[in-house]
Design a protein around this motif. Sequence first.
Motif, short mmCIF file in Angstrom:
data_model
loop_
_atom_site.label_atom_id
_atom_site.label_comp_id
_atom_site.label_asym_id
_atom_site.label_seq_id
_atom_site.Cartn_x
_atom_site.Cartn_y
_atom_site.Cartn_z
N LEU A 1 0.83 -1.21 0.00
CA LEU A 1 0.00 0.00 0.00
C LEU A 1 0.86 1.26 0.00
CD1 LEU A 1 -2.74 -1.05 2.58
CD2 LEU A 1 -3.00 -0.86 0.10
N GLU A 2 1.88 1.29 0.82
CA GLU A 2 2.75 2.46 0.91
C GLU A 2 3.47 2.71 -0.42
OE1 GLU A 2 4.63 5.81 2.13
OE2 GLU A 2 3.02 4.75 3.17
N ARG A 3 3.96 1.67 -1.06
CA ARG A 3 4.71 1.84 -2.31
C ARG A 3 3.80 2.18 -3.48
NH1 ARG A 3 6.93 -0.13 1.62
NH2 ARG A 3 9.18 -0.08 1.94
N VAL A 4 2.58 1.70 -3.46
CA VAL A 4 1.61 2.11 -4.49
C VAL A 4 1.28 3.58 -4.30
CG1 VAL A 4 -0.77 1.84 -5.31
CG2 VAL A 4 0.65 -0.18 -4.91
N ARG A 5 1.04 4.00 -3.06
CA ARG A 5 0.73 5.42 -2.78
C ARG A 5 1.86 6.34 -3.22
NH1 ARG A 5 -2.19 3.70 2.02
NH2 ARG A 5 -0.23 3.53 3.13
N LEU B 1 5.28 -8.31 -9.99
CA LEU B 1 5.74 -9.27 -8.99
C LEU B 1 7.26 -9.35 -8.99
CD1 LEU B 1 5.42 -11.47 -6.86
CD2 LEU B 1 5.02 -13.09 -8.74
N ARG B 2 7.87 -9.44 -10.17
CA ARG B 2 9.34 -9.47 -10.25
C ARG B 2 9.93 -8.20 -9.66
NH1 ARG B 2 7.95 -11.97 -15.09
NH2 ARG B 2 8.09 -10.03 -16.28
N ARG B 3 9.33 -7.05 -9.95
CA ARG B 3 9.79 -5.76 -9.43
C ARG B 3 9.71 -5.73 -7.91
NH1 ARG B 3 10.41 -0.61 -11.04
NH2 ARG B 3 9.76 1.06 -9.65
N VAL B 4 8.57 -6.18 -7.38
CA VAL B 4 8.37 -6.19 -5.93
C VAL B 4 9.40 -7.10 -5.26
CG1 VAL B 4 6.79 -6.94 -4.09
CG2 VAL B 4 5.96 -5.51 -5.97
N ARG B 5 9.62 -8.28 -5.82
CA ARG B 5 10.62 -9.20 -5.24
C ARG B 5 12.01 -8.57 -5.24
NH1 ARG B 5 8.99 -15.18 -7.60
NH2 ARG B 5 7.41 -15.63 -6.03
N CYS B 6 12.36 -7.88 -6.31
CA CYS B 6 13.66 -7.19 -6.38
C CYS B 6 13.74 -6.10 -5.32
CB CYS B 6 13.84 -6.59 -7.78
SG CYS B 6 15.37 -5.66 -7.99
N MET B 7 12.69 -5.30 -5.20
CA MET B 7 12.68 -4.21 -4.23
C MET B 7 12.77 -4.75 -2.80
SD MET B 7 9.81 -1.73 -5.99
CE MET B 7 9.70 -0.64 -4.58
N ALA C 1 18.22 -0.64 1.66
CA ALA C 1 17.92 0.40 0.69
C ALA C 1 16.59 1.06 1.05
CB ALA C 1 17.83 -0.19 -0.71
N VAL C 2 16.52 2.36 0.88
CA VAL C 2 15.25 3.06 1.06
C VAL C 2 14.35 2.68 -0.12
CG1 VAL C 2 16.25 4.97 2.38
CG2 VAL C 2 16.07 5.14 -0.11
N PRO C 3 13.04 2.76 0.01
CA PRO C 3 12.14 2.33 -1.06
C PRO C 3 12.41 2.98 -2.42
CG PRO C 3 10.90 2.63 0.96
CD PRO C 3 12.29 3.14 1.23
N GLU C 4 12.73 4.27 -2.41
CA GLU C 4 12.98 4.96 -3.67
C GLU C 4 14.22 4.41 -4.39
OE1 GLU C 4 10.53 7.33 -0.99
OE2 GLU C 4 12.51 6.43 -0.72
N LEU C 5 15.26 4.10 -3.64
CA LEU C 5 16.47 3.52 -4.23
C LEU C 5 16.19 2.11 -4.75
CD1 LEU C 5 19.45 3.58 -4.93
CD2 LEU C 5 19.94 2.82 -2.59
N ALA C 6 15.46 1.34 -3.98
CA ALA C 6 15.11 -0.02 -4.42
C ALA C 6 14.31 0.03 -5.71
CB ALA C 6 14.33 -0.74 -3.32
N ALA C 7 13.39 0.99 -5.84
CA ALA C 7 12.59 1.14 -7.06
C ALA C 7 13.48 1.55 -8.23
CB ALA C 7 11.48 2.16 -6.85
N LEU C 8 14.43 2.44 -8.00
CA LEU C 8 15.35 2.85 -9.05
C LEU C 8 16.17 1.67 -9.55
CD1 LEU C 8 16.78 4.98 -10.80
CD2 LEU C 8 18.29 5.41 -8.84
#
Length: 101
Positions: A33-37, A59-65, A74-81
């Motif tokens: 929920l937090e990452r979608v927001r 799903l692959r992206r979420v598992r990587c993050m 890693a902070v969420p923003e870095l993990a997403a990058l």
Amino acid sequence: MSPDILPVAPPDEALLDLEALCRCAPVSREWVLERVRCGLIALAGGDGASAWRFDAATLRRVRCMVHLERHFDAVPELAALVADLHDEIDALRRRLARAGL
């Protein structure tokens, strides 16, 4: 379940609801929920969390993050990058393979 053993992912064409994504990743509902927001995870469809749908790429992206956040703090923003960069590298490799290089 061992943290290193993940549930089997559904076929690429299947869409997951929020609960299925949480089981397959595995992550908490609040984590998603937090990452979608924040715009770090995209939806494949649905209005409101109960109707959200996620595709196999998400799903692959979420598992990587999750891996980056848990193992490297890693902070969420870095993990997403980093997940974005992984996707870009995979796309470039596919283009090279199609070109026969």
